[in-house]
Design a protein around this motif. Structure first.
Motif, PDB file in Angstrom:
ATOM      1  N   GLU A 124       0.631  -1.689   0.144  1.00 58.96           N
ATOM      2  CA  GLU A 124      -0.216  -0.278  -0.104  1.00 58.96           C
ATOM      3  C   GLU A 124       1.066   1.281  -0.108  1.00 58.96           C
ATOM      4  OE1 GLU A 124      -3.260   0.205  -0.731  1.00 58.96           O
ATOM      5  OE2 GLU A 124      -3.338  -2.315  -1.128  1.00 58.96           O
ATOM      6  N   LYS A 147       2.318   1.533  -3.153  1.00 61.49           N
ATOM      7  CA  LYS A 147       1.177   2.141  -4.392  1.00 61.49           C
ATOM      8  C   LYS A 147       1.338   3.797  -4.365  1.00 61.49           C
ATOM      9  CE  LYS A 147      -1.406  -1.934  -4.751  1.00 61.49           C
ATOM     10  NZ  LYS A 147      -2.115  -2.791  -4.818  1.00 61.49           N
ATOM     11  N   HIS A 148       0.714   4.153  -2.819  1.00 57.31           N
ATOM     12  CA  HIS A 148       0.807   5.399  -2.611  1.00 57.31           C
ATOM     13  C   HIS A 148       1.604   6.164  -2.931  1.00 57.31           C
ATOM     14  CE1 HIS A 148      -1.273   8.858  -0.040  1.00 57.31           C
ATOM     15  NE2 HIS A 148       0.515   9.225  -0.089  1.00 57.31           N
ATOM     16  N   GLU A 189       1.367   6.903  -6.159  1.00 56.72           N
ATOM     17  CA  GLU A 189      -0.138   7.659  -6.834  1.00 56.72           C
ATOM     18  C   GLU A 189      -0.047   9.225  -6.752  1.00 56.72           C
ATOM     19  OE1 GLU A 189      -2.692   5.600  -4.224  1.00 56.72           O
ATOM     20  OE2 GLU A 189      -2.836   4.291  -5.091  1.00 56.72           O
ATOM     21  N   LEU A 202       3.253  -6.913  -6.015  1.00 54.60           N
ATOM     22  CA  LEU A 202       3.266  -6.104  -7.090  1.00 54.60           C
ATOM     23  C   LEU A 202       3.689  -6.547  -8.203  1.00 54.60           C
ATOM     24  CD1 LEU A 202       4.816  -3.330  -4.635  1.00 54.60           C
ATOM     25  CD2 LEU A 202       2.817  -3.013  -4.737  1.00 54.60           C
ATOM     26  N   GLU A 236       0.340  -7.831  -9.559  1.00 50.84           N
ATOM     27  CA  GLU A 236      -0.593  -6.973 -10.219  1.00 50.84           C
ATOM     28  C   GLU A 236       0.175  -5.762 -11.132  1.00 50.84           C
ATOM     29  OE1 GLU A 236      -1.944  -4.545  -6.532  1.00 50.84           O
ATOM     30  OE2 GLU A 236      -1.135  -6.597  -5.223  1.00 50.84           O
ATOM     31  N   ILE A 278       2.140  -3.326 -11.591  1.00 51.03           N
ATOM     32  CA  ILE A 278       2.403  -2.725 -10.748  1.00 51.03           C
ATOM     33  C   ILE A 278       4.362  -1.869 -10.756  1.00 51.03           C
ATOM     34  CG2 ILE A 278       2.688  -0.751  -8.452  1.00 51.03           C
ATOM     35  CD1 ILE A 278      -0.148  -2.524  -7.693  1.00 51.03           C
ATOM     36  N   MET A 309       1.889   2.275 -14.836  1.00 51.35           N
ATOM     37  CA  MET A 309       1.118   3.749 -13.362  1.00 51.35           C
ATOM     38  C   MET A 309       1.238   4.956 -13.731  1.00 51.35           C
ATOM     39  SD  MET A 309       0.885   0.360 -11.897  1.00 51.35           S
ATOM     40  CE  MET A 309      -0.109   1.659 -10.767  1.00 51.35           C
ATOM     41  N   ARG A 341      -2.593   5.299 -14.363  1.00 53.65           N
ATOM     42  CA  ARG A 341      -3.099   5.322 -13.129  1.00 53.65           C
ATOM     43  C   ARG A 341      -3.171   6.317 -12.015  1.00 53.65           C
ATOM     44  NH1 ARG A 341      -7.484   2.642 -12.982  1.00 53.65           N
ATOM     45  NH2 ARG A 341      -8.549   1.724 -10.550  1.00 53.65           N
TER      46      ARG A 341
END
Length: 134
Positions: free
Chosen positions: A19, A22-23, A26, A60, A63, A65, A80, A83
């Motif tokens: 997470e 991913k954060h 993002e 990861l 997925e 990523i 990515m 996204r």
């Protein structure tokens, strides 16, 4: 990229690491093509078992990523970026919605329940058979 894991949270460390990565994507803290620290280095930095980092990296990769390049390391996939941009736009929508919800003086738990339940309610509504008008 600064990652912080909370061993006492009850959430497995590998999931927290996933997470956090991913954060970071993002929010733009890491970008497409950037290399993540090696499994050993990440484990040392976070003071966790290297197997935990390896598990997070494998997930990861599964997925899509990151891309694991044997002998070279782990890299954020180019796919990515769109996204991440989408998530940044969505974050602004969420912030606006939360600003509006604050006027109702709901508790944080009430707001969380609203947000968590809405997708399930929408799915259920879409799955109900439509009636034909007689």
């Amino acid at each position: 990229m600064v990652l912080r894991l909370n061993p006492s949270s009850g959430i497995p460390l590998y999931l927290q690491l996933i997470e956090q990565v991913k954060h970071a994507i993002e929010t733009g803290a890491i970008e497409a093509g950037d290399q993540l620290p090696s499994v050993r280095q990440m484990a040392e930095d976070l003071v966790i078992n290297p197997n935990t980092v390896a598990r997070a990296y494998r997930e990861l990769e599964h997925e899509r990523i990151i891309e694991l390049r044997h002998g070279s390391g782990a890299f954020i996939r180019d796919s990515m970026i769109p996204r991440a941009r989408l998530m940044q736009k969505a974050q602004k929508v969420v912030e606006s919605a939360l600003d509006r919800l604050e006027t109702f003086e709901l508790t944080e738990d009430e707001v969380r329940r609203l947000v968590e339940n809405e997708p399930a309610l929408r799915r259920a509504a879409k799955q109900q058979p439509r009636r034909k008008n007689a």
